[in-house]
Design a protein around this motif. Sequence first.
Motif, PDB file in Angstrom:
ATOM      1  N   VAL A   1     -86.372   4.067   2.488  1.00  0.00           N
ATOM      2  CA  VAL A   1     -87.639   3.435   2.874  1.00  0.00           C
ATOM      3  C   VAL A   1     -88.796   4.407   2.664  1.00  0.00           C
ATOM      4  O   VAL A   1     -89.839   4.034   2.104  1.00  0.00           O
ATOM      5  N   ARG A   2     -88.625   5.647   3.096  1.00  0.00           N
ATOM      6  CA  ARG A   2     -89.717   6.616   2.948  1.00  0.00           C
ATOM      7  C   ARG A   2     -90.058   6.857   1.482  1.00  0.00           C
ATOM      8  O   ARG A   2     -91.224   7.033   1.127  1.00  0.00           O
ATOM      9  N   ALA A   3     -89.037   6.886   0.624  1.00  0.00           N
ATOM     10  CA  ALA A   3     -89.294   7.051  -0.807  1.00  0.00           C
ATOM     11  C   ALA A   3     -90.098   5.881  -1.351  1.00  0.00           C
ATOM     12  O   ALA A   3     -90.981   6.044  -2.195  1.00  0.00           O
ATOM     13  N   PHE A   4     -89.825   4.690  -0.853  1.00  0.00           N
ATOM     14  CA  PHE A   4     -90.499   3.486  -1.328  1.00  0.00           C
ATOM     15  C   PHE A   4     -91.948   3.425  -0.855  1.00  0.00           C
ATOM     16  O   PHE A   4     -92.827   2.961  -1.587  1.00  0.00           O
ATOM     17  N   VAL A   5     -92.218   3.873   0.380  1.00  0.00           N
ATOM     18  CA  VAL A   5     -93.569   3.764   0.944  1.00  0.00           C
ATOM     19  C   VAL A   5     -94.356   5.059   0.850  1.00  0.00           C
ATOM     20  O   VAL A   5     -95.424   5.183   1.444  1.00  0.00           O
ATOM     21  N   GLY A   6     -93.842   6.037   0.114  1.00  0.00           N
ATOM     22  CA  GLY A   6     -94.596   7.263  -0.092  1.00  0.00           C
ATOM     23  C   GLY A   6     -94.505   8.270   1.037  1.00  0.00           C
ATOM     24  O   GLY A   6     -95.419   9.073   1.234  1.00  0.00           O
ATOM     25  N   GLY A   7     -93.424   8.248   1.784  1.00  0.00           N
ATOM     26  CA  GLY A   7     -93.203   9.252   2.818  1.00  0.00           C
ATOM     27  C   GLY A   7     -93.660   8.882   4.206  1.00  0.00           C
ATOM     28  O   GLY A   7     -93.427   9.630   5.164  1.00  0.00           O
ATOM     29  N   THR A   8     -94.315   7.748   4.372  1.00  0.00           N
ATOM     30  CA  THR A   8     -94.805   7.336   5.688  1.00  0.00           C
ATOM     31  C   THR A   8     -93.652   6.902   6.581  1.00  0.00           C
ATOM     32  O   THR A   8     -92.852   6.056   6.183  1.00  0.00           O
ATOM     33  N   PRO A   9     -93.523   7.459   7.784  1.00  0.00           N
ATOM     34  CA  PRO A   9     -92.445   7.023   8.679  1.00  0.00           C
ATOM     35  C   PRO A   9     -92.707   5.625   9.217  1.00  0.00           C
ATOM     36  O   PRO A   9     -93.837   5.262   9.523  1.00  0.00           O
ATOM     37  N   THR A  10     -91.664   4.836   9.328  1.00  0.00           N
ATOM     38  CA  THR A  10     -91.797   3.490   9.877  1.00  0.00           C
ATOM     39  C   THR A  10     -91.446   3.509  11.362  1.00  0.00           C
ATOM     40  O   THR A  10     -91.074   4.539  11.924  1.00  0.00           O
ATOM     41  N   VAL A  11     -91.556   2.337  11.988  1.00  0.00           N
ATOM     42  CA  VAL A  11     -91.297   2.243  13.427  1.00  0.00           C
ATOM     43  C   VAL A  11     -89.843   2.524  13.765  1.00  0.00           C
ATOM     44  O   VAL A  11     -89.521   2.902  14.888  1.00  0.00           O
ATOM     45  N   ASP A  12     -88.929   2.335  12.817  1.00  0.00           N
ATOM     46  CA  ASP A  12     -87.490   2.493  13.046  1.00  0.00           C
ATOM     47  C   ASP A  12     -87.068   1.763  14.314  1.00  0.00           C
ATOM     48  O   ASP A  12     -86.458   2.336  15.222  1.00  0.00           O
ATOM     49  N   GLY A  13     -87.431   0.509  14.372  1.00  0.00           N
ATOM     50  CA  GLY A  13     -87.114  -0.276  15.559  1.00  0.00           C
ATOM     51  C   GLY A  13     -87.298  -1.752  15.298  1.00  0.00           C
ATOM     52  O   GLY A  13     -87.520  -2.191  14.159  1.00  0.00           O
ATOM     53  N   SER A  14     -87.199  -2.513  16.373  1.00  0.00           N
ATOM     54  CA  SER A  14     -87.230  -3.965  16.250  1.00  0.00           C
ATOM     55  C   SER A  14     -87.850  -4.590  17.492  1.00  0.00           C
ATOM     56  O   SER A  14     -87.779  -4.031  18.583  1.00  0.00           O
ATOM     57  N   ALA A  15     -88.442  -5.744  17.291  1.00  0.00           N
ATOM     58  CA  ALA A  15     -88.949  -6.547  18.408  1.00  0.00           C
ATOM     59  C   ALA A  15     -88.545  -7.989  18.164  1.00  0.00           C
ATOM     60  O   ALA A  15     -88.510  -8.458  17.021  1.00  0.00           O
ATOM     61  N   ALA A  16     -88.203  -8.686  19.238  1.00  0.00           N
ATOM     62  CA  ALA A  16     -87.810 -10.092  19.136  1.00  0.00           C
ATOM     63  C   ALA A  16     -88.449 -10.876  20.262  1.00  0.00           C
ATOM     64  O   ALA A  16     -88.624 -10.352  21.369  1.00  0.00           O
ATOM     65  N   VAL A  17     -88.808 -12.108  19.971  1.00  0.00           N
ATOM     66  CA  VAL A  17     -89.332 -13.005  21.001  1.00  0.00           C
ATOM     67  C   VAL A  17     -88.616 -14.343  20.896  1.00  0.00           C
ATOM     68  O   VAL A  17     -88.219 -14.765  19.806  1.00  0.00           O
ATOM     69  N   VAL A  18     -88.429 -14.983  22.017  1.00  0.00           N
ATOM     70  CA  VAL A  18     -87.902 -16.345  22.044  1.00  0.00           C
ATOM     71  C   VAL A  18     -89.075 -17.297  22.219  1.00  0.00           C
ATOM     72  O   VAL A  18     -89.834 -17.185  23.195  1.00  0.00           O
ATOM     73  N   LEU A  19     -89.260 -18.187  21.252  1.00  0.00           N
ATOM     74  CA  LEU A  19     -90.264 -19.239  21.352  1.00  0.00           C
ATOM     75  C   LEU A  19     -89.564 -20.517  21.805  1.00  0.00           C
ATOM     76  O   LEU A  19     -88.465 -20.815  21.340  1.00  0.00           O
ATOM     77  N   GLU A  20     -90.213 -21.271  22.674  1.00  0.00           N
ATOM     78  CA  GLU A  20     -89.568 -22.449  23.241  1.00  0.00           C
ATOM     79  C   GLU A  20     -90.617 -23.509  23.566  1.00  0.00           C
ATOM     80  O   GLU A  20     -91.727 -23.184  23.994  1.00  0.00           O
ATOM     81  N   SER A  21     -90.258 -24.747  23.350  1.00  0.00           N
ATOM     82  CA  SER A  21     -91.181 -25.820  23.736  1.00  0.00           C
ATOM     83  C   SER A  21     -91.346 -25.818  25.242  1.00  0.00           C
ATOM     84  O   SER A  21     -90.418 -25.463  25.988  1.00  0.00           O
ATOM     85  N   ALA A  22     -92.532 -26.207  25.693  1.00  0.00           N
ATOM     86  CA  ALA A  22     -92.791 -26.215  27.135  1.00  0.00           C
ATOM     87  C   ALA A  22     -91.812 -27.124  27.862  1.00  0.00           C
ATOM     88  O   ALA A  22     -91.345 -26.810  28.965  1.00  0.00           O
ATOM     89  N   GLY A  23     -91.470 -28.251  27.240  1.00  0.00           N
ATOM     90  CA  GLY A  23     -90.542 -29.178  27.861  1.00  0.00           C
ATOM     91  C   GLY A  23     -89.156 -28.590  28.022  1.00  0.00           C
ATOM     92  O   GLY A  23     -88.503 -28.752  29.060  1.00  0.00           O
ATOM     93  N   ALA A  24     -88.671 -27.891  26.980  1.00  0.00           N
ATOM     94  CA  ALA A  24     -87.343 -27.281  27.045  1.00  0.00           C
ATOM     95  C   ALA A  24     -87.302 -26.163  28.078  1.00  0.00           C
ATOM     96  O   ALA A  24     -86.316 -26.015  28.806  1.00  0.00           O
ATOM     97  N   ALA A  25     -88.374 -25.377  28.155  1.00  0.00           N
ATOM     98  CA  ALA A  25     -88.426 -24.293  29.141  1.00  0.00           C
ATOM     99  C   ALA A  25     -88.433 -24.860  30.557  1.00  0.00           C
ATOM    100  O   ALA A  25     -87.754 -24.343  31.457  1.00  0.00           O
ATOM    101  N   ALA A  26     -89.204 -25.930  30.766  1.00  0.00           N
ATOM    102  CA  ALA A  26     -89.265 -26.544  32.094  1.00  0.00           C
ATOM    103  C   ALA A  26     -87.913 -27.116  32.487  1.00  0.00           C
ATOM    104  O   ALA A  26     -87.492 -27.018  33.648  1.00  0.00           O
ATOM    105  N   ALA A  27     -87.207 -27.710  31.527  1.00  0.00           N
ATOM    106  CA  ALA A  27     -85.898 -28.290  31.816  1.00  0.00           C
ATOM    107  C   ALA A  27     -84.897 -27.227  32.230  1.00  0.00           C
ATOM    108  O   ALA A  27     -84.001 -27.488  33.051  1.00  0.00           O
ATOM    109  N   ARG A  28     -85.056 -26.022  31.692  1.00  0.00           N
ATOM    110  CA  ARG A  28     -84.152 -24.934  32.055  1.00  0.00           C
ATOM    111  C   ARG A  28     -84.645 -24.164  33.272  1.00  0.00           C
ATOM    112  O   ARG A  28     -83.934 -23.330  33.821  1.00  0.00           O
ATOM    113  N   GLY A  29     -85.892 -24.398  33.661  1.00  0.00           N
ATOM    114  CA  GLY A  29     -86.448 -23.705  34.814  1.00  0.00           C
ATOM    115  C   GLY A  29     -86.768 -22.250  34.565  1.00  0.00           C
ATOM    116  O   GLY A  29     -86.706 -21.420  35.476  1.00  0.00           O
TER     117      GLY A  29
END
Length: 313
Positions: free
Chosen positions: A177-205
């Motif tokens: 990755v560093r070779a491809f982007v010219g040596g810049t370090p990346t975040v070396d990590g991940s983030a995830a979110v769960v998106l849900e319809s308001a109705g489905a979230a309410a049904a699950r409480g």
Amino acid sequence: MTVLVTGVGVVLPRAASARGLVEPGPADAPPVEPKDLVGRKGLRYKDRATQLAYCSARAALRDAALLDEQDGLRVAALDVGVVVSSNYGNIDTVTRAMDTITRETAAAGSPMDLPNASSNVVASSVAIRFGLRGPNLMLCNGATSGLDALRWGADLIRAGRVSRTLVLGVEPDNEAVRAFVGGTPTVDGSAAVVLESAGAAAARGVPALAVLGAGVRGAGLAATLARLTASAGEPPALWQVPETDALPEGLLDGVPREDLGARFGLASGALGVLQCAAAVGRFARGGTGPVFASSGSDADDASAGLVLLRPAA
């Protein structure tokens, strides 16, 4: 249809939660060790991006109460989609395979590398590990990729394809990755979110952590900012800026800015999802008012994307 954020998972050397994105740990924090978070099982022969994605996916699904104590899915498998964004995710595998072919022949390649050479390996691997059988998408389309993933995840819900989507952004840091982007370090990590319809979230409480509002995509950062401001009806309380060398003058003057790329390293395809998670962290700490997440180029003829996030009522 109202789309909510009901779960967040963050796996970075300096942040292990949405709140941690707001106030990160020390700059010399050690790299994330996936086996410490999800165990060794299933990690062998998986590239770094997939291993990191497993960690944030599990954290987000658990945060949204979608997994039981044995990581079994609590809802119908077909009702959970997966959308992943990564621009450099498996570049190490691809580079290694091409080097082998160049030096020898295609027959000399490792059979363990072949499945990981496909760009959609992260999205498919996450879906298989957690039994998510809804629509499965992998986006690798440059600077706007993370926010595009959020928009696609929300569109799948609004179109009635699923009630919830796991949206994930990941970028590894390695020699390829560093070779491809010219040596810049990346975040070396991940983030995830769960998106849900308001109705489905309410049904699950389950409680909402944030509301995902309008998204806009177009040419030029200034034009897309103007469109989102008009849609929101008010200026943002915080502007999460794109990764660019210099922003044009006069954009959202007086609005506080947050630069996650400068704080954690080159986020690229993970940026939009990190921005969403950071907005959740801000709201959890009492932040009010809308947040504009933005990515893309500041050039008038180049693509830019924005997404509006609001605190949950």
